[in-house]
Design a protein around this motif. Structure first.
Motif, PDB file in Angstrom:
ATOM      1  N   SER A  90      27.094  39.438  31.220  1.00 26.57           N
ATOM      2  CA  SER A  90      27.059  40.146  29.957  1.00 26.57           C
ATOM      3  C   SER A  90      28.392  40.059  29.261  1.00 26.57           C
ATOM      4  N   ASP A  91      29.288  40.859  29.643  1.00 25.73           N
ATOM      5  CA  ASP A  91      30.569  40.867  28.951  1.00 25.73           C
ATOM      6  C   ASP A  91      31.496  39.773  29.466  1.00 25.73           C
ATOM      7  N   SER A  92      31.537  39.602  30.789  1.00 29.76           N
ATOM      8  CA  SER A  92      32.464  38.603  31.322  1.00 29.76           C
ATOM      9  C   SER A  92      31.824  37.870  32.487  1.00 29.76           C
ATOM     10  N   ASP A  93      30.884  36.993  32.198  1.00 35.37           N
ATOM     11  CA  ASP A  93      30.195  36.275  33.264  1.00 35.37           C
ATOM     12  C   ASP A  93      31.134  35.339  34.014  1.00 35.37           C
ATOM     13  N   PHE A  94      32.178  34.902  33.364  1.00 38.62           N
ATOM     14  CA  PHE A  94      33.127  34.009  34.035  1.00 38.62           C
ATOM     15  C   PHE A  94      33.713  34.706  35.258  1.00 38.62           C
ATOM     16  N   PHE A  95      34.208  35.891  35.047  1.00 38.89           N
ATOM     17  CA  PHE A  95      34.775  36.661  36.158  1.00 38.89           C
ATOM     18  C   PHE A  95      33.710  36.936  37.208  1.00 38.89           C
ATOM     19  N   GLN A  96      32.528  37.327  36.760  1.00 41.66           N
ATOM     20  CA  GLN A  96      31.446  37.646  37.691  1.00 41.66           C
ATOM     21  C   GLN A  96      31.086  36.444  38.548  1.00 41.66           C
ATOM     22  N   LYS A  97      31.034  35.277  37.936  1.00 43.17           N
ATOM     23  CA  LYS A  97      30.699  34.065  38.675  1.00 43.17           C
ATOM     24  C   LYS A  97      31.773  33.765  39.710  1.00 43.17           C
ATOM     25  N   VAL A  98      33.011  33.949  39.314  1.00 44.34           N
ATOM     26  CA  VAL A  98      34.111  33.730  40.252  1.00 44.34           C
ATOM     27  C   VAL A  98      33.964  34.664  41.444  1.00 44.34           C
ATOM     28  N   TYR A  99      33.685  35.912  41.166  1.00 40.93           N
ATOM     29  CA  TYR A  99      33.541  36.897  42.234  1.00 40.93           C
ATOM     30  C   TYR A  99      32.402  36.526  43.170  1.00 40.93           C
ATOM     31  N   GLU A 100      31.279  36.111  42.594  1.00 44.24           N
ATOM     32  CA  GLU A 100      30.126  35.773  43.433  1.00 44.24           C
ATOM     33  C   GLU A 100      30.427  34.609  44.362  1.00 44.24           C
ATOM     34  N   THR A 113      38.733  28.117  50.238  1.00 48.24           N
ATOM     35  CA  THR A 113      38.417  27.170  49.168  1.00 48.24           C
ATOM     36  C   THR A 113      39.535  27.179  48.138  1.00 48.24           C
ATOM     37  N   THR A 114      39.373  26.390  47.096  1.00 49.48           N
ATOM     38  CA  THR A 114      40.433  26.281  46.106  1.00 49.48           C
ATOM     39  C   THR A 114      39.986  26.784  44.735  1.00 49.48           C
ATOM     40  N   TYR A 115      40.947  27.024  43.903  1.00 48.18           N
ATOM     41  CA  TYR A 115      40.664  27.489  42.533  1.00 48.18           C
ATOM     42  C   TYR A 115      39.857  26.432  41.785  1.00 48.18           C
ATOM     43  N   LYS A 136      35.097  24.427  39.120  1.00 52.27           N
ATOM     44  CA  LYS A 136      34.126  23.358  38.920  1.00 52.27           C
ATOM     45  C   LYS A 136      32.709  23.871  39.157  1.00 52.27           C
ATOM     46  N   LYS A 137      32.559  24.709  40.158  1.00 49.57           N
ATOM     47  CA  LYS A 137      31.247  25.254  40.497  1.00 49.57           C
ATOM     48  C   LYS A 137      30.657  26.063  39.350  1.00 49.57           C
ATOM     49  N   ILE A 138      31.486  26.796  38.686  1.00 48.36           N
ATOM     50  CA  ILE A 138      30.990  27.637  37.598  1.00 48.36           C
ATOM     51  C   ILE A 138      31.057  26.937  36.249  1.00 48.36           C
ATOM     52  N   GLY A 139      31.407  25.665  36.262  1.00 43.08           N
ATOM     53  CA  GLY A 139      31.379  24.891  35.027  1.00 43.08           C
ATOM     54  C   GLY A 139      32.610  25.039  34.164  1.00 43.08           C
ATOM     55  N   ALA A 140      33.764  25.195  34.812  1.00 39.82           N
ATOM     56  CA  ALA A 140      35.010  25.317  34.058  1.00 39.82           C
ATOM     57  C   ALA A 140      36.117  24.651  34.845  1.00 39.82           C
ATOM     58  N   SER A 141      35.849  23.433  35.257  1.00 37.05           N
ATOM     59  CA  SER A 141      36.751  22.720  36.152  1.00 37.05           C
ATOM     60  C   SER A 141      38.179  22.643  35.627  1.00 37.05           C
ATOM     61  N   ARG A 142      38.341  22.714  34.341  1.00 38.47           N
ATOM     62  CA  ARG A 142      39.696  22.639  33.794  1.00 38.47           C
ATOM     63  C   ARG A 142      40.295  24.004  33.551  1.00 38.47           C
ATOM     64  N   SER A 143      39.601  25.018  33.982  1.00 38.14           N
ATOM     65  CA  SER A 143      40.105  26.372  33.776  1.00 38.14           C
ATOM     66  C   SER A 143      40.414  27.036  35.102  1.00 38.14           C
ATOM     67  N   ALA A 144      40.979  26.264  35.996  1.00 32.73           N
ATOM     68  CA  ALA A 144      41.313  26.807  37.315  1.00 32.73           C
ATOM     69  C   ALA A 144      42.229  28.015  37.166  1.00 32.73           C
ATOM     70  N   ARG A 145      43.035  28.019  36.128  1.00 38.25           N
ATOM     71  CA  ARG A 145      43.939  29.164  35.904  1.00 38.25           C
ATOM     72  C   ARG A 145      43.160  30.440  35.732  1.00 38.25           C
ATOM     73  N   MET A 146      42.034  30.338  35.062  1.00 37.53           N
ATOM     74  CA  MET A 146      41.225  31.517  34.824  1.00 37.53           C
ATOM     75  C   MET A 146      40.670  32.059  36.128  1.00 37.53           C
ATOM     76  N   VAL A 147      40.407  31.157  37.072  1.00 36.85           N
ATOM     77  CA  VAL A 147      39.921  31.598  38.380  1.00 36.85           C
ATOM     78  C   VAL A 147      40.991  32.464  39.031  1.00 36.85           C
ATOM     79  N   GLY A 148      42.204  31.980  39.000  1.00 31.97           N
ATOM     80  CA  GLY A 148      43.306  32.757  39.562  1.00 31.97           C
ATOM     81  C   GLY A 148      43.467  34.067  38.826  1.00 31.97           C
ATOM     82  N   TYR A 149      43.279  34.008  37.538  1.00 30.95           N
ATOM     83  CA  TYR A 149      43.405  35.229  36.742  1.00 30.95           C
ATOM     84  C   TYR A 149      42.310  36.213  37.132  1.00 30.95           C
ATOM     85  N   ALA A 150      41.110  35.693  37.328  1.00 29.96           N
ATOM     86  CA  ALA A 150      39.983  36.546  37.719  1.00 29.96           C
ATOM     87  C   ALA A 150      40.260  37.183  39.076  1.00 29.96           C
TER      88      ALA A 150
END
Length: 104
Positions: free
Chosen positions: A2-12, A23-25, A30-44
């Motif tokens: 809803s509001d932040s599916d990116f974070f939710q996907k990372v958490y799942e 595993t790695t960022y 890549k799994k959640i479809g943002a392979s170039r946004s590894a930084r966001m994974v770390g942020y999440a």
DNA sequence: TGCGTGACTAGCC
DNA sequence: AGGCTAGCCACGC
């Protein structure tokens, strides 16, 4: 989703990391479809400290270095948790990283 | 409203 | 082989 599916996907994905594995960022991104946004994974994950069910310590950078250990409580909490799962760590780097690597 | 920063990665020089 | 730059996107000041 809803509001932040990116974070939710990372958490799942992080929640699905099996015991004794890491595993790695980039893999998560890549799994959640943002392979170039590894930084966001770390942020999440940085925000995941509010979620007790997120084993963020099982996520390291592509070299197997515990880049985020400073964000955990204490100085070596992240390393201790990984070692308690049978993962060898030296100088903030996971030994035999490829052997412990888990791809979502 | 805008610039800088960051738990990253891949590519270019 | 090793160091630097660029791309990503959210958040703080």
């Amino acid at each position: 989703m809803s509001d932040s599916d990116f974070f939710q996907k990372v958490y799942e994905v992080v929640k699905q990391i099996p015991y004794g594995k890491i595993t790695t960022y980039g893999a998560i991104a890549k799994k959640i479809g943002a392979s170039r946004s590894a930084r966001m994974v770390g942020y999440a994950l940085n925000a995941s400290h509010l979620n007790e069910d997120i084993p963020a310590y099982r996520v390291v950078n592509r070299k197997g270095v515990l880049t985020g250990k400073h964000h955990f409580q204490g100085t070596n909490l992240m390393q201790q948790l990984l070692e308690s799962e049978g993962i060898k760590i030296k100088d903030n780097t996971v030994q035999n990283f490829d052997d412990y690597f888990w791809e979502p």
